[in-house]
Design a protein around this motif. Structure first.
Motif, PDB file in Angstrom:
ATOM      1  N   UNK A 208       0.842  -1.202   0.000  1.00 59.08           N
ATOM      2  CA  UNK A 208       0.000   0.000   0.000  1.00 59.08           C
ATOM      3  C   UNK A 208       0.873   1.246   0.000  1.00 59.08           C
ATOM      4  N   UNK A 209       1.929   1.235   0.802  1.00 63.16           N
ATOM      5  CA  UNK A 209       2.858   2.365   0.870  1.00 63.16           C
ATOM      6  C   UNK A 209       3.500   2.628  -0.490  1.00 63.16           C
ATOM      7  N   UNK A 210       3.871   1.569  -1.202  1.00 58.78           N
ATOM      8  CA  UNK A 210       4.483   1.721  -2.521  1.00 58.78           C
ATOM      9  C   UNK A 210       3.525   2.435  -3.477  1.00 58.78           C
ATOM     10  N   UNK A 211       2.263   2.032  -3.480  1.00 60.22           N
ATOM     11  CA  UNK A 211       1.293   2.662  -4.380  1.00 60.22           C
ATOM     12  C   UNK A 211       0.992   4.094  -3.956  1.00 60.22           C
ATOM     13  N   UNK A 212       0.962   4.342  -2.661  1.00 59.60           N
ATOM     14  CA  UNK A 212       0.791   5.719  -2.186  1.00 59.60           C
ATOM     15  C   UNK A 212       1.949   6.591  -2.670  1.00 59.60           C
ATOM     16  N   UNK A 213       3.165   6.051  -2.633  1.00 57.69           N
ATOM     17  CA  UNK A 213       4.321   6.796  -3.135  1.00 57.69           C
ATOM     18  C   UNK A 213       4.176   7.086  -4.624  1.00 57.69           C
ATOM     19  N   UNK A 214       3.726   6.096  -5.393  1.00 57.57           N
ATOM     20  CA  UNK A 214       3.525   6.290  -6.830  1.00 57.57           C
ATOM     21  C   UNK A 214       2.518   7.401  -7.098  1.00 57.57           C
ATOM     22  N   UNK A 215       1.395   7.381  -6.400  1.00 61.10           N
ATOM     23  CA  UNK A 215       0.308   8.311  -6.704  1.00 61.10           C
ATOM     24  C   UNK A 215       0.543   9.715  -6.159  1.00 61.10           C
ATOM     25  N   UNK A 216       1.397   9.849  -5.152  1.00 64.90           N
ATOM     26  CA  UNK A 216       1.598  11.170  -4.550  1.00 64.90           C
ATOM     27  C   UNK A 216       2.980  11.759  -4.811  1.00 64.90           C
ATOM     28  N   UNK A 217       3.994  10.904  -5.096  1.00 64.59           N
ATOM     29  CA  UNK A 217       5.338  11.401  -5.417  1.00 64.59           C
ATOM     30  C   UNK A 217       5.905  10.573  -6.564  1.00 64.59           C
ATOM     31  N   UNK A 218       5.275  10.668  -7.711  1.00 71.04           N
ATOM     32  CA  UNK A 218       5.629   9.760  -8.816  1.00 71.04           C
ATOM     33  C   UNK A 218       7.038   9.937  -9.348  1.00 71.04           C
ATOM     34  N   UNK A 219       7.685  11.053  -9.064  1.00 72.20           N
ATOM     35  CA  UNK A 219       9.041  11.264  -9.571  1.00 72.20           C
ATOM     36  C   UNK A 219      10.118  10.750  -8.625  1.00 72.20           C
ATOM     37  N   UNK A 220       9.730  10.250  -7.460  1.00 71.68           N
ATOM     38  CA  UNK A 220      10.724   9.848  -6.465  1.00 71.68           C
ATOM     39  C   UNK A 220      11.425   8.554  -6.856  1.00 71.68           C
ATOM     40  N   UNK A 221      10.676   7.605  -7.442  1.00 72.31           N
ATOM     41  CA  UNK A 221      11.244   6.336  -7.882  1.00 72.31           C
ATOM     42  C   UNK A 221      10.883   6.111  -9.346  1.00 72.31           C
ATOM     43  N   UNK A 222      11.570   5.158  -9.962  1.00 70.32           N
ATOM     44  CA  UNK A 222      11.263   4.814 -11.354  1.00 70.32           C
ATOM     45  C   UNK A 222      10.558   3.474 -11.469  1.00 70.32           C
ATOM     46  N   UNK A 223      10.719   2.612 -10.474  1.00 71.21           N
ATOM     47  CA  UNK A 223      10.134   1.273 -10.513  1.00 71.21           C
ATOM     48  C   UNK A 223       9.415   1.014  -9.196  1.00 71.21           C
ATOM     49  N   UNK A 224       8.160   0.571  -9.296  1.00 69.32           N
ATOM     50  CA  UNK A 224       7.316   0.377  -8.120  1.00 69.32           C
ATOM     51  C   UNK A 224       6.824  -1.067  -8.101  1.00 69.32           C
ATOM     52  N   UNK A 225       7.127  -1.783  -7.010  1.00 63.47           N
ATOM     53  CA  UNK A 225       6.739  -3.181  -6.858  1.00 63.47           C
ATOM     54  C   UNK A 225       5.764  -3.283  -5.688  1.00 63.47           C
ATOM     55  N   UNK A 226       4.490  -3.447  -6.004  1.00 67.33           N
ATOM     56  CA  UNK A 226       3.443  -3.545  -4.985  1.00 67.33           C
ATOM     57  C   UNK A 226       2.919  -4.978  -4.983  1.00 67.33           C
ATOM     58  N   UNK A 227       3.225  -5.708  -3.927  1.00 62.29           N
ATOM     59  CA  UNK A 227       2.955  -7.142  -3.864  1.00 62.29           C
ATOM     60  C   UNK A 227       1.807  -7.392  -2.890  1.00 62.29           C
ATOM     61  N   UNK A 228       0.729  -7.990  -3.392  1.00 65.49           N
ATOM     62  CA  UNK A 228      -0.466  -8.217  -2.572  1.00 65.49           C
ATOM     63  C   UNK A 228      -0.795  -6.967  -1.751  1.00 65.49           C
ATOM     64  N   UNK A 229      -0.891  -5.810  -2.402  1.00 61.79           N
ATOM     65  CA  UNK A 229      -1.028  -4.550  -1.659  1.00 61.79           C
ATOM     66  C   UNK A 229      -2.372  -4.446  -0.944  1.00 61.79           C
ATOM     67  N   UNK A 230      -2.367  -3.760   0.177  1.00 59.06           N
ATOM     68  CA  UNK A 230      -3.577  -3.605   1.001  1.00 59.06           C
ATOM     69  C   UNK A 230      -4.440  -2.462   0.469  1.00 59.06           C
ATOM     70  N   UNK A 231      -4.919  -2.611  -0.755  1.00 63.82           N
ATOM     71  CA  UNK A 231      -5.756  -1.579  -1.368  1.00 63.82           C
ATOM     72  C   UNK A 231      -7.045  -1.387  -0.578  1.00 63.82           C
ATOM     73  N   UNK A 232      -7.475  -2.418   0.126  1.00 66.67           N
ATOM     74  CA  UNK A 232      -8.714  -2.387   0.901  1.00 66.67           C
ATOM     75  C   UNK A 232      -8.672  -1.395   2.057  1.00 66.67           C
ATOM     76  N   UNK A 233      -7.481  -0.984   2.489  1.00 67.74           N
ATOM     77  CA  UNK A 233      -7.335  -0.205   3.720  1.00 67.74           C
ATOM     78  C   UNK A 233      -8.195   1.063   3.702  1.00 67.74           C
ATOM     79  N   UNK A 234      -8.859   1.346   4.810  1.00 70.22           N
ATOM     80  CA  UNK A 234      -9.662   2.558   5.015  1.00 70.22           C
ATOM     81  C   UNK A 234     -10.670   2.743   3.877  1.00 70.22           C
ATOM     82  N   UNK A 235     -11.472   1.699   3.675  1.00 69.41           N
ATOM     83  CA  UNK A 235     -12.504   1.727   2.624  1.00 69.41           C
ATOM     84  C   UNK A 235     -11.902   2.028   1.254  1.00 69.41           C
ATOM     85  N   UNK A 236     -10.745   1.428   0.997  1.00 72.29           N
ATOM     86  CA  UNK A 236     -10.062   1.569  -0.297  1.00 72.29           C
ATOM     87  C   UNK A 236      -9.788   3.036  -0.633  1.00 72.29           C
ATOM     88  N   UNK A 237      -9.305   3.781   0.352  1.00 69.92           N
ATOM     89  CA  UNK A 237      -8.969   5.190   0.149  1.00 69.92           C
ATOM     90  C   UNK A 237      -7.967   5.376  -0.989  1.00 69.92           C
TER      91      UNK A 237
END
Length: 355
Positions: A208-237
């Protein structure tokens, strides 16, 4: 015998000593050993090559020593802004950096995942030259202590600051600030890293943290690996963060733009009920059934693919017959392999030819 001491300090000069020693030791093909370095704020770091026996051993007549990770070390680093302390690991490659600098993979949940990533990265450098990737730096981010996972700290550090979130959750931006403005800013100036090949890896809540980084600071990394991410957290915020990302970022990923991202999403086929399950497969817990781990992860990958932004590549891989926890290892192996991949492979006859 010297009792192995960890590298623990909050002092910037000592962090410089840590990096200096790591680079010097790597160049000499030595080893900066995990748990084998002693450092006090008023002394230089020393490299201990002797270790005390394990405190308890079932083999009293065969003294055993703690296992070491060559070319690796760790320190507890206090963030001057938040006051939080994170345990940070570093493994330097044995081989010189490519002209563009080393690729690097930052792995979250470092207490559990860093040793796996570090050893796999070292193993890549033992392969035949025509299938050998580039040497890759591994950086681990975790929490002080010996536990593999620190539940309260993970909830604090890996969850976004969504509305109505109450402490200890919601501190992902604090950790991202530390990564961007403290750790990476410091280490990019000291280690020859390639900013165009910088990956972030996380599993479950840290996914979940990896995807949050992608969506809010997309220039910080070039490759994002989100494995079984907790997208469900907080009503899928996270889906709201994804929507804002899609609305605000298209020009940043147009053809020829400087910004690019490779997004890898993974899930295990046993994370949701299905009609095709091995007879000996463990049951799918009700919480995973409700959380729709496979469905939401696949849909997110498909939605990112549908954008057809030239500089944004997204993929989804479903690991067969794997549960939620099982997806960590194969995806980590793939992440390290991807980050080590050279621009061009040497052909299979390389090294057999005579000039």
């Amino acid at each position: 015998m010297r009792t192995p001491l960890s590298l623990q300090t909050d002092h910037a000069p000592d962090r410089r000593l840590f990096l200096h020693h790591a680079l010097r030791t790597t160049a000499a093909a030595g080893a900066l050993l995990l748990g084998g370095c002693a450092l006090r704020p008023d002394t230089a770091m020393t490299d201990s090559r002797t270790f005390s026996p394990l405190p308890t051993s079932p083999l009293a007549d065969h003294p055993m020593h703690p296992t070491q990770l060559p070319l690796s070390g760790w320190l507890d680093w206090e963030d001057p802004r938040s006051g939080h302390t994170w345990r940070v690991w570093l493994q330097m490659p044995e081989f010189p950096a490519p002209p563009e600098g080393y690729p690097a993979l930052v792995v979250m949940d470092g207490n559990a995942i860093f040793p796996l990533a570090a050893q796999w990265a070292r193993l890549q450098q033992t392969r035949p030259v025509y299938v050998r990737g580039e040497p890759c730096v591994i950086i681990g981010i975790g929490h002080p202590g010996d536990a593999l996972f620190h539940s309260d700290s993970r909830k604090r550090d890996f969850t976004p600051p969504a509305p109505d979130v109450k402490p200890p959750e919601g501190g992902a931006d604090v950790l991202l600030d530390f990564l961007q403005n403290v750790l990476l800013a410091d280490w990019m100036a000291r280690i020859p890293l390639n900013p165009q090949r910088l990956g972030l890896y996380g599993h479950s809540l840290s996914g979940l943290f990896v995807l949050h980084a992608l969506f809010t600071r997309p220039a910080l990394f070039t490759d994002y690996y989100a494995v079984s991410p907790s997208i469900w957290w907080h009503d899928a915020w996270l889906l709201q963060e994804q929507a804002h990302f899609i609305a605000s970022q298209p020009n940043h990923y147009r053809q020829g733009a400087d910004q690019r991202a490779n997004v890898f999403l993974y899930a295990g086929s046993l994370e949701e009920p299905s009609g095709e399950r091995p007879a000996n497969a463990p049951p799918t817990g009700q919480r995973h059934t409700v959380r729709l781990q496979i469905t939401r992860t696949r849909e997110m990958a498909q939605q990112l693919q549908a954008l057809q932004w030239p500089q944004l590549q997204s993929s989804f891989h479903l690991w067969p017959d794997l549960t939620h926890g099982d997806t960590m290892m194969p995806s980590l192996m793939q992440a390290v392999g991807n980050m080590s991949m050279p621009k061009a492979w040497k052909d299979a006859d390389y090294g057999l030819r005579r000039e």
